[in-house]
Motif scaffolding. Sequence first.
Motif, PDB file in Angstrom:
ATOM      1  N   ARG A  72      10.490   0.037  -1.470  1.00 22.96           N
ATOM      2  CA  ARG A  72       9.184  -0.526  -1.768  1.00 22.96           C
ATOM      3  C   ARG A  72       9.350  -1.783  -2.628  1.00 22.96           C
ATOM      4  O   ARG A  72       8.730  -2.808  -2.374  1.00 22.96           O
ATOM      5  CB  ARG A  72       8.326   0.500  -2.493  1.00 22.96           C
ATOM      6  CG  ARG A  72       6.874   0.086  -2.637  1.00 22.96           C
ATOM      7  CD  ARG A  72       6.118   1.091  -3.461  1.00 22.96           C
ATOM      8  NE  ARG A  72       6.703   1.173  -4.787  1.00 22.96           N
ATOM      9  CZ  ARG A  72       6.838   2.315  -5.468  1.00 22.96           C
ATOM     10  NH1 ARG A  72       6.454   3.446  -4.940  1.00 22.96           N
ATOM     11  NH2 ARG A  72       7.383   2.302  -6.662  1.00 22.96           N
ATOM     12  N   VAL A  90       1.203  -6.580   5.384  1.00 18.70           N
ATOM     13  CA  VAL A  90       1.275  -5.734   4.192  1.00 18.70           C
ATOM     14  C   VAL A  90       0.316  -4.549   4.303  1.00 18.70           C
ATOM     15  O   VAL A  90       0.635  -3.429   3.902  1.00 18.70           O
ATOM     16  CB  VAL A  90       0.962  -6.573   2.939  1.00 18.70           C
ATOM     17  CG1 VAL A  90       0.737  -5.678   1.746  1.00 18.70           C
ATOM     18  CG2 VAL A  90       2.080  -7.555   2.666  1.00 18.70           C
ATOM     19  N   ALA A  91      -0.849  -4.787   4.881  1.00 16.14           N
ATOM     20  CA  ALA A  91      -1.879  -3.743   4.925  1.00 16.14           C
ATOM     21  C   ALA A  91      -1.388  -2.495   5.663  1.00 16.14           C
ATOM     22  O   ALA A  91      -1.837  -1.393   5.398  1.00 16.14           O
ATOM     23  CB  ALA A  91      -3.139  -4.289   5.577  1.00 16.14           C
ATOM     24  N   LEU A  96       1.635  -1.310   5.537  1.00 14.62           N
ATOM     25  CA  LEU A  96       2.866  -0.773   4.942  1.00 14.62           C
ATOM     26  C   LEU A  96       2.667   0.589   4.275  1.00 14.62           C
ATOM     27  O   LEU A  96       3.579   1.114   3.647  1.00 14.62           O
ATOM     28  CB  LEU A  96       3.468  -1.767   3.948  1.00 14.62           C
ATOM     29  CG  LEU A  96       4.122  -2.990   4.620  1.00 14.62           C
ATOM     30  CD1 LEU A  96       4.693  -3.928   3.598  1.00 14.62           C
ATOM     31  CD2 LEU A  96       5.209  -2.541   5.575  1.00 14.62           C
ATOM     32  N   GLY A  97       1.450   1.147   4.373  1.00 17.40           N
ATOM     33  CA  GLY A  97       1.246   2.519   3.902  1.00 17.40           C
ATOM     34  C   GLY A  97       1.972   3.512   4.799  1.00 17.40           C
ATOM     35  O   GLY A  97       2.113   4.684   4.460  1.00 17.40           O
ATOM     36  N   ASP A  98       2.423   3.046   5.950  1.00 19.15           N
ATOM     37  CA  ASP A  98       3.096   3.926   6.899  1.00 19.15           C
ATOM     38  C   ASP A  98       4.605   3.797   6.731  1.00 19.15           C
ATOM     39  O   ASP A  98       5.150   2.700   6.797  1.00 19.15           O
ATOM     40  CB  ASP A  98       2.673   3.497   8.321  1.00 19.15           C
ATOM     41  CG  ASP A  98       3.372   4.323   9.384  1.00 19.15           C
ATOM     42  OD1 ASP A  98       3.887   5.405   9.015  1.00 19.15           O
ATOM     43  OD2 ASP A  98       3.407   3.889  10.543  1.00 19.15           O
ATOM     44  N   PRO A  99       5.328   4.888   6.478  1.00 24.65           N
ATOM     45  CA  PRO A  99       6.775   4.796   6.239  1.00 24.65           C
ATOM     46  C   PRO A  99       7.511   4.116   7.380  1.00 24.65           C
ATOM     47  O   PRO A  99       8.458   3.363   7.149  1.00 24.65           O
ATOM     48  CB  PRO A  99       7.211   6.255   6.104  1.00 24.65           C
ATOM     49  CG  PRO A  99       5.973   7.000   5.749  1.00 24.65           C
ATOM     50  CD  PRO A  99       4.829   6.253   6.325  1.00 24.65           C
ATOM     51  N   LEU A 139      10.681  -4.678  -0.660  1.00 30.87           N
ATOM     52  CA  LEU A 139       9.642  -5.189   0.240  1.00 30.87           C
ATOM     53  C   LEU A 139       8.657  -6.036  -0.552  1.00 30.87           C
ATOM     54  O   LEU A 139       8.282  -7.141  -0.137  1.00 30.87           O
ATOM     55  CB  LEU A 139       8.914  -4.034   0.930  1.00 30.87           C
ATOM     56  CG  LEU A 139       9.702  -3.264   1.999  1.00 30.87           C
ATOM     57  CD1 LEU A 139       8.836  -2.163   2.583  1.00 30.87           C
ATOM     58  CD2 LEU A 139      10.173  -4.201   3.097  1.00 30.87           C
ATOM     59  N   ALA A 140       8.245  -5.505  -1.723  1.00 28.61           N
ATOM     60  CA  ALA A 140       7.248  -6.206  -2.523  1.00 28.61           C
ATOM     61  C   ALA A 140       7.781  -7.575  -2.951  1.00 28.61           C
ATOM     62  O   ALA A 140       7.019  -8.530  -3.105  1.00 28.61           O
ATOM     63  CB  ALA A 140       6.875  -5.382  -3.744  1.00 28.61           C
ATOM     64  N   ARG A 193       7.290   0.455   7.059  1.00 28.31           N
ATOM     65  CA  ARG A 193       8.179  -0.015   5.987  1.00 28.31           C
ATOM     66  C   ARG A 193       9.603  -0.160   6.497  1.00 28.31           C
ATOM     67  O   ARG A 193      10.281  -1.143   6.210  1.00 28.31           O
ATOM     68  CB  ARG A 193       8.155   0.967   4.822  1.00 28.31           C
ATOM     69  CG  ARG A 193       6.882   0.890   4.018  1.00 28.31           C
ATOM     70  CD  ARG A 193       7.016   1.718   2.779  1.00 28.31           C
ATOM     71  NE  ARG A 193       5.791   1.618   2.002  1.00 28.31           N
ATOM     72  CZ  ARG A 193       5.655   2.142   0.793  1.00 28.31           C
ATOM     73  NH1 ARG A 193       6.656   2.785   0.248  1.00 28.31           N
ATOM     74  NH2 ARG A 193       4.525   2.023   0.148  1.00 28.31           N
ATOM     75  N   PRO A 218       0.840  -1.215   0.000  1.00 27.84           N
ATOM     76  CA  PRO A 218       0.000   0.000   0.000  1.00 27.84           C
ATOM     77  C   PRO A 218       0.869   1.257   0.000  1.00 27.84           C
ATOM     78  O   PRO A 218       1.955   1.255   0.599  1.00 27.84           O
ATOM     79  CB  PRO A 218      -0.798  -0.125   1.300  1.00 27.84           C
ATOM     80  CG  PRO A 218      -0.137  -1.172   2.098  1.00 27.84           C
ATOM     81  CD  PRO A 218       0.619  -2.047   1.179  1.00 27.84           C
ATOM     82  N   PRO A 219       0.460   2.282  -0.689  1.00 25.06           N
ATOM     83  CA  PRO A 219       1.284   3.495  -0.824  1.00 25.06           C
ATOM     84  C   PRO A 219       1.331   4.315   0.452  1.00 25.06           C
ATOM     85  O   PRO A 219       0.374   4.320   1.229  1.00 25.06           O
ATOM     86  CB  PRO A 219       0.582   4.276  -1.928  1.00 25.06           C
ATOM     87  CG  PRO A 219      -0.841   3.831  -1.849  1.00 25.06           C
ATOM     88  CD  PRO A 219      -0.829   2.408  -1.390  1.00 25.06           C
TER      89      PRO A 219
END
Lengths: 411, 644, 246
Positions: free
Chosen positions: B262, B279-280, B282-285, B265-266, B288, A108-109
């Motif tokens: 990114r 994964v959900a 991972l929008g938070d730096p 990670l992906a 990550r 997710p971005p």
Amino acid sequence: MQRKPFILQNPSTLIVLAGLAVFTVAVTALSQAYGTGALPTSMVKVLGKTLCLALAAVAMDLVWGYLGILSLGQMAFFALGGYMIGQWLMYARTEAIVAASMANNAIPPTPLELQEGVANQIFGVVGSADLPLVWSFAHSLPLQMLLVLAVPGLLALVFGWLAFRSRVNGVYLSILTQAMTLALALWLFQNDSGFRGNNGLSGLQNIPGLDTVSQARLSVWFLWASAVALGLGYLLAAWVVSGKFGSVIRAIRDDETRVRFLGYPVEGFKLVVFTLAAMITAIAGALYYPQAGIINPAELAPIASIYLAVWVAIGGRGRLYGAVIGAVVVSLLSSWFTGGRAPDLSLPFYTIKWVDWWLVALGLSFVLVTLFAPRGIAGLFDWLGRAVSPRRQGRDLGPDHGALQEQEAKA
Amino acid sequence: MTHAARPLIVLLLTVLTLLSALPAAANPALRAVIADNLDQIERPSRTTVGPLIDQIAATGPEGTALLAAWADRSLGLTDDRRLLIVDGDVMTDAATGAPVSGADPDMLRPNSGVRGLIESALVASQISDPDAAMRAQALDSIARAGTADHLKALRNAPPDPDPALQARRDRLQTLLTIQHDPDPASRIAAIQALSGDVGLDFRAALNPLLVTRRIAATDQPGDANIARELTPGGDLLSRDAAYDLLKAQDLAQPRLTPAAQRDSLAAHIADGKVGGVPVATLGDPAARDRAYDALEAAGTVTPAATESEAQAAIDAHRYFEVYAEPDSDVTDAARAAQRNAQLRLSAMKGIDLGLDALSLASIYFLAAIGLAITFGVMRVINMAHGEFIMMGAYTGYVTQTLIADRTLSLIVALPLAFAVTFAAGVVLYRLVIRHLAHRPLETLLATFGVSIALQQIAKNVFGTQARPLTSPAWLEGAITVNDVISISTIRVAIFVLALLFLGLFLFIMKRTRLGLEVRAVTQNPGMAASMGINPDRIAMMTFGLGSGIAGIAGVAIGLFAKVTSELGQDYIVQSFMTVVVGGVGNIWGTLAGAGLIGVLSKVIESFNPSNTLAAQTFMILFIVIFIQFRPRGIIPQRGRAAEA
Amino acid sequence: MSSLLEVDGVSVSFDGFRAINNLSFNIGDAELRAVIGPNGAGKTTFMDIVTGKTRPDEGRVLWGEPPRSLLKMNEAQIARAGIGRKFQRPTVFEDQSVADNLTMALKNNRSPFAVLGWRPSSSSDERVQELAAEVGLADQTGRKAGELSHGQKQWLEIGMLLAQEPRLLLVDEPAAGMTLAEREQTTTLLRRLAETRAVVVVEHDMDFVRRLDCKVTVLHQGSVLAEGSLDHVTRNPDVIEVYLGR
């Protein structure tokens, strides 16, 4: 002297509001979304836009017809309003699209990635990928709505303060307002000003969050919004020009010096009206461009502001309903003639194609109106209503032709 | 073949043709040299061919011709081992000079190194050629692509009998010394000899000396010629650029960019988790970073520099700009000379800018003068003024289609444009403006209506595409003073035209009956009328005059701008600005306004030449501010009349 | 005598022409003063300086108790400070009714927002009626000012001046264009007004000045030539020379 309520003192206001209500109901009843479908959606949009133009004309009449400043910069405020709302429309919509496409990514971005994606999408066309500083509030509808009022208001305030303070008036002031508009247009034309240069903002007809609503419905909603804005704007303008304030600004129009000797701060009055009109115009613009779908700096061409003056002049300045009538009649006629729907006029030696010749006809008819009917269409109503007053020894005293000038003309 | 070499070859071909015109004469020395060295001519080597070239050159003109052909790859070897010079269809024997026909030689293709040697040798021999034109051409070719060999040749050549050529040669020698002399002292002397010169050749000679590259090091390199030290994060070197420098020198690992993070990670998603982080989230730096750290700890990804490591690495190094030229005395001298040259250069650019501004001012003056006249006399703004300019330009265009001779058509077009727009102005006055006396704003709008109509009519008649208005040949080209200062002839002509109109206007106003009456009407129309002057007629005449001048301005503008129906629009606002800034009712005011606006436009433009839009924006802003301080313009109308 | 307005050593020139030359002038509370002088004597410029329309090149203009300089103030501020001016030509707002004209002139807060919020009250209506009656326009309040006769416009303007409640009234040639009866009325009015405030009348007409029966200041070439009763100044040889003698 007995006083009547505001509405009864100004019966024309009541008539205009009633007419507006009837018009709105009628269009709704004929629309594709809510009625018989006799009016295509594109026509509903044209009518909705026309209402916005009428609102801009009302503001123009405040400034020109009542205050006597022929401002050739009104379209600058109109377009600024459009740009301010357009920023949110474009940002929010692009954000939705980018978010949807990024949702397919494995990861997710982050907010930053999202913003970069949006910036890339919006500014790729001008070769930039950074969100300019002027877009700092673009994510927020309330903030951008505030800017719709604040930015044109501030521009009017600063420009007006500079111009009025140095007592620039008459044609000088007109030229100066035109220069202001031109400067703004040139600035917006630059790619690095942050408003996408001559591409302008586009896709504004798609309202973020309302993707499921059809354009047919949206167009009627915008027509309602425009009608409400016109109604409220008209009421506000009518209230401002009634009473002592209206008396003072008309006095400024007719003889500024004399008003000064009465002790009124003339510059302050001008500034209030100029800024108020700028804000009303900006609201009109903010409602107009979502219906038009696109805005670019060409909208600020000096000629656009002069059209506004033309509508008010043809409708009859110094009368708010004249401005409304002028804007509606002339802009609808314009779109009819330039839309290629008007039949060609066949003369024995030449066929007049209206697409080519409409502007010529408009220009010349404008000269004729100025020459022979300075009161415009509204003058017709005065005549019908036997309200032709005062008798001025056959001499018309328009806004440029105040009490003192009549004396000087005789001298 | 390099670009610079091509003109040289053209020159050599010319030499060839000159030579082939001579009677063919056998040259035994040349023949001997050829016979002894045919193999080497066929397959020359850069390292050993030098003496052979000198030998051939020494044999005289025929040898030179052979060398020229060789360098030009127009030397061929026949099966029976004869050398032929091939020039198109004509072939001559290189050794005997005799014409040859029916041969089919293999063309020799020496490599560029060999060709360079040949060309140097040729030039060296040409410098001492008895023909002055030949020597001048040799200097030209050295100037284009000089080498150390040329320098040697120049130094060894006998003095040139022609002082002008000798001066050129001296300059060339100095320039070559700067570039190619091995001795620093003589290079410095050469640089100082030319210090302050603004010639392009000198500046070009200095540039390679001042080329720098950036290096990162833990300490100051002792042997390098350091231009300066850079601070990371300063104006010249951003911290990111500093880090890039470190990476380029392998002093640091690549930094972990968000995109790289990114992607890695992906690549390591397992069961909806990366390194134990869902994964959900991972929008938070921060999440990550946690996931990446976990991967790094597990050894599944290569370690990359984190932000703090990167910053530490940046701070641990020093950054220098180092000259490619090792001798610091030479670079110091070059820098001083360059600074000196730049100083003089900016002064000259200032002069050039002044000329540009002057020509722009004359255009504005021409465009605005008509407006100023009508506004000054009648207090009427004619919004159709721009369209009168356009009408003038179209008149010029139509005249040109009827009269082929450019000069003649221009001479006809000027008075014709005046007549056409004068008539248009009079008609506009009679039909519209006269009826709107004392209503300036309505006049403005009515004339605007006329402007819309005229513009659209022009569009309907002439179409939307631009029409050319070509100036006669004698107006094309430019007057060039030096590398920096030049001005196109047409702009000079417009300047002269503007001066002419200033003179004409002053003459009409001060010396004629009409001028007297105009001044009377301007000052006191009532009084003028009672003196038997017809103010209406005077107003009409002035309006016609102003419009007529607009027409002539239109022809002038059309000569350098495209004639379209929107031509007038482009000039009308500037014209208004000129009038407003200058002050109304005074020709000197208009002149001052045009001058101010012209100069300012150019000055603002010179700050950012690529962005003329910004320049115009700032110009208008300046005018709005200017009005604050001089609301009545530079030269205001004075006295009690102006107060009313 | 405490002075309400003190003009001291004021000079102004237009294009090198000295319209006012070292002029000094004083007027106290509740005084009627006539200013006379030939054309070009600087009468109008003098009024322009006091009302802020023209800035003097030198000198000072002090006003009120404690004295404040008028030179730093603009026209509107000076008007609000209590100086009313009546122009030579009647300047009323012809497109608006007599009542509107008077209402506009009523002494109220002049700032735009205050004016926007201002609504007529019974007291303001009464005051307008009272003023209209005072200047003889009681039955004309509903008419547009443009429809009034020349004399009526003059009166309306005087009414507007009264509505401003100024402490100093500058009146420029009030009698011009008036019938004999109207002049009579005007004289009476001006004298009555001068009982409660200072009034400066600039006038050409000697008869009118004589009727005002007040102190007279004679201007010539931008400075004061003589001052005193009309009889006194008419006996002054200088005055006879430059003004009355021709």
